[in-house]
Design an enzyme around this catalytic site. Structure first.
Site, PDB file in Angstrom:
ATOM      1  N   CYS A  70       0.637  -1.321   0.182  1.00  0.00           N
ATOM      2  CA  CYS A  70      -0.147   0.057  -0.036  1.00  0.00           C
ATOM      3  C   CYS A  70       0.721   1.252  -0.260  1.00  0.00           C
ATOM      4  O   CYS A  70       1.575   1.373   0.818  1.00  0.00           O
ATOM      5  CB  CYS A  70      -1.053  -0.006   1.281  1.00  0.00           C
ATOM      6  SG  CYS A  70      -2.042   1.714   1.590  1.00  0.00           S
ATOM      7  N   CYS A 192      -1.218   4.039  -6.770  1.00  0.00           N
ATOM      8  CA  CYS A 192      -1.711   3.208  -5.590  1.00  0.00           C
ATOM      9  C   CYS A 192      -2.208   1.848  -5.982  1.00  0.00           C
ATOM     10  O   CYS A 192      -2.428   1.581  -7.173  1.00  0.00           O
ATOM     11  CB  CYS A 192      -3.188   3.961  -5.438  1.00  0.00           C
ATOM     12  SG  CYS A 192      -4.731   2.920  -4.384  1.00  0.00           S
TER      13      CYS A 192
HETATM   14  N1  DGL Z   1      -4.017   0.845  -1.911  1.00  0.00           N
HETATM   15  C1  DGL Z   1      -3.809   1.760  -1.069  1.00  0.00           C
HETATM   16  C2  DGL Z   1      -2.444   2.417  -1.798  1.00  0.00           C
HETATM   17  O1  DGL Z   1      -1.600   1.893  -2.503  1.00  0.00           O
HETATM   18  C3  DGL Z   1      -4.747   3.160  -0.668  1.00  0.00           C
HETATM   19  C4  DGL Z   1      -6.167   2.730  -0.793  1.00  0.00           C
HETATM   20  C5  DGL Z   1      -7.031   3.603   0.236  1.00  0.00           C
HETATM   21  O2  DGL Z   1      -7.240   4.726  -0.096  1.00  0.00           O
HETATM   22  O3  DGL Z   1      -7.231   2.835   0.924  1.00  0.00           O
HETATM   23  O4  DGL Z   1      -2.283   3.590  -1.664  1.00  0.00           O
END
Ligand code: DGL
Length: 273
Positions: A70, A192
């Site tokens: 993430c 993301c």
């Molecule tokens: N998947 C997450 C990232 O890579 C964020 C998604 C969210 O906003 O929860 O930043």
């Protein structure tokens, strides 16, 4: 034993996919923190607290390494987690600005990420370190990760697909013109881990020539290298790896997403913390 992987939701499956390809004999424990998502539009303290709790839980399960799948959690918490667990190899995910700058011919690079990632001091430092290598057009993509989460939950219903298309259209329009001509964005960073699951939608909006850059494969390679010296079998032996899935939110959502994107049809256990 194995590698712990976490994300705010289903997005980290895009990293797990790459990890599985890179380390086919590795065991992975994946947690989707859907009960406390999205991270990208929450304050930093929330993301730090959740990252700590998830790391503690994964350590209790005996993981030998941690992949923060993430961008938002990496930006908020990786320094702190490394300081708190100096023995644990921790690999994070960052928007691939440097590779994108190297690929771009027009010198204009789009960056899609969460508001929290783009506002972090870690991201600012990355941007500053690249100086004038390219002109980066930053787009906080409010609502997009959530739309992708909802789509996983609703098993790709026409309505949730429409939400993803609308969010992608809004955000790409805000970034300006895409293409190979001077002044156009010819390279788009997916900053993301949810966004690779909207790659086909983005491709339709920005055209066939623009390069999409995400980080899954680079993170998987880096994980393999970090583990090479540190981990004895079973990661190195020939037994097929095991994937264990957990969620702090709806188990059905992660299960559907894993089936759809990972072609993995295993059970999902719910965690209550
Ligand atoms: N998947 C997450 C990232 O890579 C964020 C998604 C969210 O906003 O929860 O930043």
């Amino acid at each position: 034993m194995g590698v712990g992987v976490f994300d705010s939701g289903v997005g980290g499956l895009s990293v797990l996919q790459a990890l599985r390809a890179e380390l086919p004999h590795g065991n992975f424990i994946y947690i989707a923190d859907s009960g406390h998502a999205p991270y990208g539009e929450r304050d930093q303290a929330h993301v730090v607290a959740r990252s700590r709790a998830l790391t503690a839980h994964l350590l209790d399960q005996g993981v030998q390494a941690l992949v923060i799948a993430c961008n938002t959690a990496t930006a908020a918490a990786i320094d702190l987690l490394r300081a708190e667990h100096p023995q644990l190899p921790i690999i994070g995910v960052e928007p691939a600005l440097k590779p994108a700058a190297a690929l771009s011919k027009t010198g204009r690079v789009g960056v899609m990420a969460t508001r929290s990632t783009l506002g972090s001091s870690r991201f600012r430092a990355l941007l500053d370190s690249l100086g004038m290598q390219a002109e980066f057009v930053l787009q906080p993509c409010d609502g997009l990760a959530e739309a992708i989460e909802r789509d996983a939950h609703n098993l790709a219903s026409p309505q949730t697909a429409t939400e993803i298309i609308a969010a992608c259209a809004r955000h790409t329009r805000a970034m300006g013109r895409f293409g190979l001509k001077d002044g156009e964005i010819d390279t788009l960073v997916l900053g993301c881990t949810h966004y690779p699951f909207a790659a086909a939608v983005l491709r339709d909006l920005i055209g066939p020539d623009v390069q999409l850059v995400d980080t899954g494969e680079a993170v998987a390679r880096q994980t393999r290298l970090r583990l090479a010296g540190a981990v004895p079998p079973p990661l190195a032996d020939s037994a097929p790896g095991r994937i264990s899935l957990f969620s702090t939110g709806p188990a059905a959502r992660l299960q559907a997403a894993a089936r759809r994107w990972l072609e993995f049809d295993g059970p999902v256990k719910t965690l209550h913390f």
